[in-house]
Design an enzyme around this catalytic site. Structure first.
Site, PDB file in Angstrom:
ATOM      1  N   ASP A  91       0.903  -1.231  -0.019  1.00 52.80           N
ATOM      2  CA  ASP A  91      -0.083  -0.069   0.071  1.00 52.80           C
ATOM      3  C   ASP A  91       0.957   1.165  -0.107  1.00 52.80           C
ATOM      4  O   ASP A  91       1.133   2.042   1.224  1.00 52.80           O
ATOM      5  CB  ASP A  91      -1.120  -0.208   1.264  1.00 52.80           C
ATOM      6  CG  ASP A  91      -1.987   1.076   1.235  1.00 52.80           C
ATOM      7  OD1 ASP A  91      -2.237   1.829  -0.129  1.00 52.80           O
ATOM      8  OD2 ASP A  91      -2.747   1.114   2.193  1.00 52.80           O
ATOM      9  N   ALA A  92       1.260   1.528  -1.064  1.00 54.93           N
ATOM     10  CA  ALA A  92       2.550   2.607  -1.338  1.00 54.93           C
ATOM     11  C   ALA A  92       2.009   3.901  -2.006  1.00 54.93           C
ATOM     12  O   ALA A  92       2.496   5.003  -1.783  1.00 54.93           O
ATOM     13  CB  ALA A  92       3.496   2.131  -2.177  1.00 54.93           C
ATOM     14  N   LYS A  93       0.797   3.737  -2.694  1.00 57.60           N
ATOM     15  CA  LYS A  93       0.248   4.729  -3.234  1.00 57.60           C
ATOM     16  C   LYS A  93       1.203   5.541  -4.200  1.00 57.60           C
ATOM     17  O   LYS A  93       1.182   6.920  -4.359  1.00 57.60           O
ATOM     18  CB  LYS A  93      -0.372   5.639  -2.475  1.00 57.60           C
ATOM     19  CG  LYS A  93      -1.815   4.900  -1.814  1.00 57.60           C
ATOM     20  CD  LYS A  93      -2.352   5.942  -0.869  1.00 57.60           C
ATOM     21  CE  LYS A  93      -3.542   4.998  -0.140  1.00 57.60           C
ATOM     22  NZ  LYS A  93      -3.011   4.310   1.080  1.00 57.60           N
ATOM     23  N   ARG A  94       1.987   4.987  -4.992  1.00 52.49           N
ATOM     24  CA  ARG A  94       2.957   5.536  -6.031  1.00 52.49           C
ATOM     25  C   ARG A  94       2.094   6.078  -7.223  1.00 52.49           C
ATOM     26  O   ARG A  94       1.186   5.753  -7.473  1.00 52.49           O
ATOM     27  CB  ARG A  94       4.153   4.647  -6.220  1.00 52.49           C
ATOM     28  CG  ARG A  94       4.687   4.136  -4.869  1.00 52.49           C
ATOM     29  CD  ARG A  94       5.589   5.470  -4.382  1.00 52.49           C
ATOM     30  NE  ARG A  94       6.754   4.866  -3.466  1.00 52.49           N
ATOM     31  CZ  ARG A  94       6.561   4.737  -1.984  1.00 52.49           C
ATOM     32  NH1 ARG A  94       5.315   5.181  -1.446  1.00 52.49           N
ATOM     33  NH2 ARG A  94       7.626   4.400  -1.394  1.00 52.49           N
TER      34      ARG A  94
END
Length: 271
Positions: A91-94
């Site tokens: 869950d990095a939301k890059r």
């Protein structure tokens, strides 16, 4: 992990539960603080306690990278400890221009071997397609449950009549099939899943917000479930921080089982 393999695991476990590993050093029970790696010691016991009742784990990368090199080490050990049968989500939301996204994809897929990553699509195709590696999943932010999500996501496109988040979903579906593409949809607005399913009828949805954030699991299933389930419902704080005592793992197991039991009934009802 393929879409069919994920669905098979859901049927086997009678669960579409994802456990969020938002591990905060300030919330880890005191007796673990003496461990060489308190973060991993906590995650290890949570995984041991909940693996029977969930099909996925989702470390929130911010909680690890905020700790510097030691945090990344804890994350790697956590990933390696997860059962291979469980779908892993970074869950990095890059989301950045293509060459930068290529480096992010290499970091999380080649070096760390996550099954999937959450991606912010604001920069368009450049920010999404580099993550579409063989055997990997992209989970695109679509209709989130935070208050600020309403600032942009429900703006109406006067040309299409769609909400902005619907047009985002449709554009992303041009780049990848439902065998590789999921969308994030918040559980606290369950009725909005009807609008999501109009444009993403067969994609899996990652649905955070059940548990401590007050999301309605019954509503999520009613409006969002497909013939292949099509849902991964995440609970983080409601499971991993259900107790801050030495019994934290036992209590986490009980909370995970409660959700699994409810999910089992919903699967029987809708599939």
């Amino acid at each position: 992990m393929t879409k069919q393999e994920l669905f098979d695991e859901i049927k086997k476990k009678e669960s579409f539960l994802c456990v969020g590993l938002d591990t905060d050093p300030n919330k880890i029970p005191a007796h673990l603080q003496k461990e060489e790696d308190p973060i991993f010691a906590f995650n290890k016991q949570i995984i041991d306690a909940t693996a029977d009742y969930c099909v996925s784990y989702k470390p929130n990368i911010a909680f690890y990278e905020s700790l510097g090199p030691k945090g990344w080490e804890s994350l790697q050990k956590t990933l390696e400890y997860m059962p291979k049968s469980h779908f892993s989500i970074a869950d990095a939301k890059r989301g950045d221009i293509g060459n930068t996204s290529n480096m992010y994809a290499k970091a999380f897929f080649e070096n760390m071997s996550f099954d999937s990553i959450t991606v912010a699509p604001y920069m368009g195709e450049d920010s999404v397609t580099p993550f579409l590696m063989d055997g990997k999943w992209v989970i695109v932010l679509a209709h989130t449950s935070n208050k600020g999500g309403l600032d942009f996501q429900r703006i109406v496109n006067q040309e299409t009549g769609n909400y902005l988040f619907q047009d985002v979903i449709l554009k992303n579906r041009e780049w990848a099939s439902s065998d590789q593409l999921m969308f994030v949809v918040g559980a606290t607005r369950a009725e909005s899943l009807l609008d999501v399913r109009k444009v993403a009828p067969d994609n899996f949805l990652l649905v955070p917000g059940v548990g401590a954030q007050g999301g309605d699991l019954q509503g999520v299933a009613k409006y969002g479930m497909t013939k292949e389930c099509g849902l991964l419902v995440n609970s983080s704080r409601g499971i991993i921080y259900a107790s801050n005592g030495e019994d934290f793992a036992d209590v986490a197991r009980q909370e995970a089982k409660k959700l699994r039991d409810e999910m089992s009934q919903l699967l029987d009802q809708y599939l």
